[in-house]
Design an enzyme around this catalytic site. Sequence first.
Site, mmCIF file in Angstrom:
data_model
loop_
_atom_site.group_PDB
_atom_site.id
_atom_site.type_symbol
_atom_site.label_atom_id
_atom_site.label_comp_id
_atom_site.label_asym_id
_atom_site.label_seq_id
_atom_site.Cartn_x
_atom_site.Cartn_y
_atom_site.Cartn_z
ATOM 1 N N ASP A 1 -13.336 2.288 3.984
ATOM 2 C CA ASP A 1 -14.358 2.832 3.092
ATOM 3 C C ASP A 1 -14.163 4.354 2.953
ATOM 4 O O ASP A 1 -13.429 4.977 3.721
ATOM 5 C CB ASP A 1 -15.763 2.485 3.624
ATOM 6 C CG ASP A 1 -16.826 2.575 2.536
ATOM 7 O OD1 ASP A 1 -16.532 3.063 1.434
ATOM 8 O OD2 ASP A 1 -17.976 2.156 2.793
ATOM 9 N N GLU B 1 -27.179 3.765 -0.220
ATOM 10 C CA GLU B 1 -26.681 4.027 1.144
ATOM 11 C C GLU B 1 -27.731 4.726 2.009
ATOM 12 O O GLU B 1 -28.924 4.431 1.898
ATOM 13 C CB GLU B 1 -25.389 4.841 1.079
ATOM 14 C CG GLU B 1 -24.307 4.131 0.279
ATOM 15 C CD GLU B 1 -22.956 4.788 0.369
ATOM 16 O OE1 GLU B 1 -22.637 5.394 1.406
ATOM 17 O OE2 GLU B 1 -22.182 4.670 -0.589
HETATM 18 C C1 BGC Z 1 -19.522 2.881 -0.112
HETATM 19 C C2 BGC Z 1 -18.737 1.690 -0.573
HETATM 20 C C3 BGC Z 1 -18.101 1.972 -1.910
HETATM 21 C C4 BGC Z 1 -17.282 3.222 -1.825
HETATM 22 C C5 BGC Z 1 -16.577 3.577 -3.117
HETATM 23 C C6 BGC Z 1 -18.746 4.166 -0.215
HETATM 24 O O1 BGC Z 1 -19.574 5.255 -0.008
HETATM 25 O O2 BGC Z 1 -19.908 2.684 1.234
HETATM 26 O O3 BGC Z 1 -19.570 0.580 -0.627
HETATM 27 O O4 BGC Z 1 -17.319 0.896 -2.288
HETATM 28 O O5 BGC Z 1 -18.132 4.291 -1.473
HETATM 29 O O6 BGC Z 1 -17.450 3.960 -4.092
#
Ligand code: BGC
Length: 898
Positions: free
Chosen positions: A348, A543
């Site tokens: 990630d 998030e």
């Molecule tokens: C998130 C992921 C996401 C990635 C790309 C991260 O901050 O945890 O779920 O796919 O960003 O955007």
Amino acid sequence: MSFHSSYKMFNMQSKLNLTSRKESNNSVLLPKNKTIVSILIGSLTLFMLILGQLNGSLGEVGSNNYKNPNQPIEARVEDLLSRMTLEEKVGQMTQIDHRYLSRNHQEIWQDHLGSLLAGGGGAPYPNTPKKWAKTLNLYQRLSIEETRLGIPLLLGTDSVHGHSNLKGAVIFPHQIGLGATWNPELVENCARITAVETGITGINWTFSPIADVARDDRWGRTYGSFGEDPYLAKTMVRKTVVGYQGKNAESLRKENRIIACAKHYLAYGGTSWGTGKNSKIDRGNAELENRIIRERHFPSFKAAVNENVRTIMSAFNTIRGVEVEAWDELLTGWLKEELGFKGFIVSDWGSIDDAAPTYKEAIQIAINSGIDMVMVPDYNVTKNHHKFQQYMLELVKDGKISENRINDAVRRILRVKFQLNLFEDPYVDTEEVKKRIGTDSHRAVARQAVRESQVLLKNNGVLPLKENADIFVTGPNANNLGYQCGGWTINWQGGDGNITEGTSILEGIKNEASGPVTFSEEASNAEGHDVAIVVVGEKPYAEYEGDTDNLSLPREHLNLIEEVTDTETPTVVIMVAGRPRTGITSQLSEIDAFLMSWLPGSEGQGVSDVLFGDYNPSGELPRSYPRSTNQEPINYDHRPEENYDPLFRFGYGLSYTNFEYSNLRVVPNPVKKIEDNVQIKINITNTGDITGSEPVQVYVNDVHSTLSTPVKKLYRFKKIKLKPSETKTVNFTIPVKELGFYANSYPERIVENGTFQVLIGNLKKSFNVKIQSKGPEFEFNDLTVNDNEVEVGKKVKISVKIKNSSAILRVKKIELLINGEIADSQSVELLPKEHKKISFDITGNREGTCQIGIAGLSKSVRFVKPTSEGDKEKSLLLAGVVLSIAIITAIVYYWKVK
Ligand code: BGC
């Protein structure tokens, strides 16, 4: 020299190489007939050159060449891999966000990038389908034409509920709402449409589905999950993967053209409050034993792998204090070896950065643990892709990361690129794209998803709304498309108001009402209307920004509800939120109807369809609805010793009709073979007077288990539709093997004999599992006694080896017999086929020979009289006397002789 011309020079060179290779191969022929052979070679060379001019790549295509589409994918992968330099391989393992590319995008070819992403809000400008297509075509062209080997890019984005970064795309309910539909086919359809809208713009990879099982509503990512239950999550994840990638290899190449990414591996939804970022919960620690992780958090990933998901994203969290990216056992062991996952693991967003004290060590650990591609993504100036690539090269040169590991990672990435048919068909049609985005037929499916996701939690008859009713609408979430779409829509954190195209809930009500609809922010204006609809809830977030230790609705929302109910107008409350919001508990008695709408996305009309009864609500809670925040984490599949007293239980939801459950049958009883299937039948009758759908949920409780298991656990569900007075018999089949639980060190479920209970609706039925093992269930060997002769009062150790020969976990009571009497016993837990050595200590209390027996084996031990302290003193005295006499005799004798 421009980059384009340097590419041309390379092509010339490769053609010349080809010519000289042919010449030398044929040189043995030259002496025979030099002229003819030279002419032949010359013509051939000329032919090849012309052919090469016509198509730069064709000149290189031999039958074993990676560019030859007729070759099997594995052969193409190997061929390409064999041509790559270490730098090019490391490039394939690098993914950056396209927003960090330089103006001329040189990183794509200079650093041999394998992938680009458009993270949350990372749309090209202007945010139109055509601009997306043009931009992604350009990146693709740069990667194909400006690099030595012409490897196309994987282009990823978070199409997590539709192509949600693109304005005008259809926005589906977030996964939590899709979980509430209990309709896997519908969920597959939503994913298929997302694949169409995403793929057509040139994106070939969505970072979805979210396979996390969210166990705590305080988590800001709860709405991204399909809910709290592993079975519901795994069923929906499976269907979503199929929706994105198609049913087979052919559909991936031709129809859907996007690959899925099951995220975030592993136990991301199982972290504890206080352990995460800013002392909250996201990116926290999951203090869970392996057996709980296998039961709760692993099944959705397993299901994704079974559907051939091409990628998995590792998570930000730690498990028992260790970064996921450092868990070789979980990444390589569980995923790649145990499940045989053939795709690749991407980390990630900068998530590996903190896996070790230095960035270089973090890279080493993550790659060696099994990460194949690193989302760098370049926002961090010290941990950027240049550093990543530099350290990778150094680590390989220093032998800290093996070339084998690099090859394995690159192989996995290239395989996916070939599977996507990218080498043959890398570009999208920039004119066609607009026509396929946000179409009416796509919106119709989204609207159906919204309808089915609505969960009616209370209704005293005010719903469905009467025709011609005079409706009053209020509340901050009533007319806000941005709010109803939530986070990950156009922007990472979502937005406010008309951020994209769609219908707000208010607009939906207005479109459908035949009576007057009044919208006002003033609650007191509700007075005098037939019904008031108050739409409250959350503002968008994503998030950790959404982590909260206070799930209560904001005070203004609660006041609004109160002011409306005070006008004594029948009141419907609609909650637009990514998770249950509390504070409403005490107001419930004043409210006439309560509808949980989740984050429905762009098709607000689906909500009004339910209000007006155009669709009879059929959604049920995919998460327990707590009374207050301090009940968190609250989950229905809790352990027996835990309390469960939610406001609304998991799986709860009302309909405008009623369903009656009867005649629950379970066969066979007892179950005698581990290979058996438990067959369950139940009758459901629609006892109301309108057609309705009901998700029938089957729970099983393992009544007595050696390791503690949930009080009940969802095993199956089926959504059925019934006309008034109609009865259907619904059948379910559960293989007995699935009824078991996990032990920490064993990858398969363990089924114990005993009583199980099936629970459907308000009915229960017990059945027994009595599995007889073939041959002896336990084998005992090597009975040993550490001393055959022991003084009375002293300890003797007796041990025996035991093996569980059955196919199930057994707890065996082992009895130690002394002279045929039970002297001691102990229980031992044994996994199938496990050996253990167990010991007893015994102490004899009288002299004599004893027969020791365990499970038919026997040994004897003689207990002898102990030598007491008094005896010892006497013996010493005696020895002293004897010695003295001897000495005196010797002296006397000496003198006599002298
Ligand atoms: C998130 C992921 C996401 C990635 C790309 C991260 O901050 O945890 O779920 O796919 O960003 O955007």
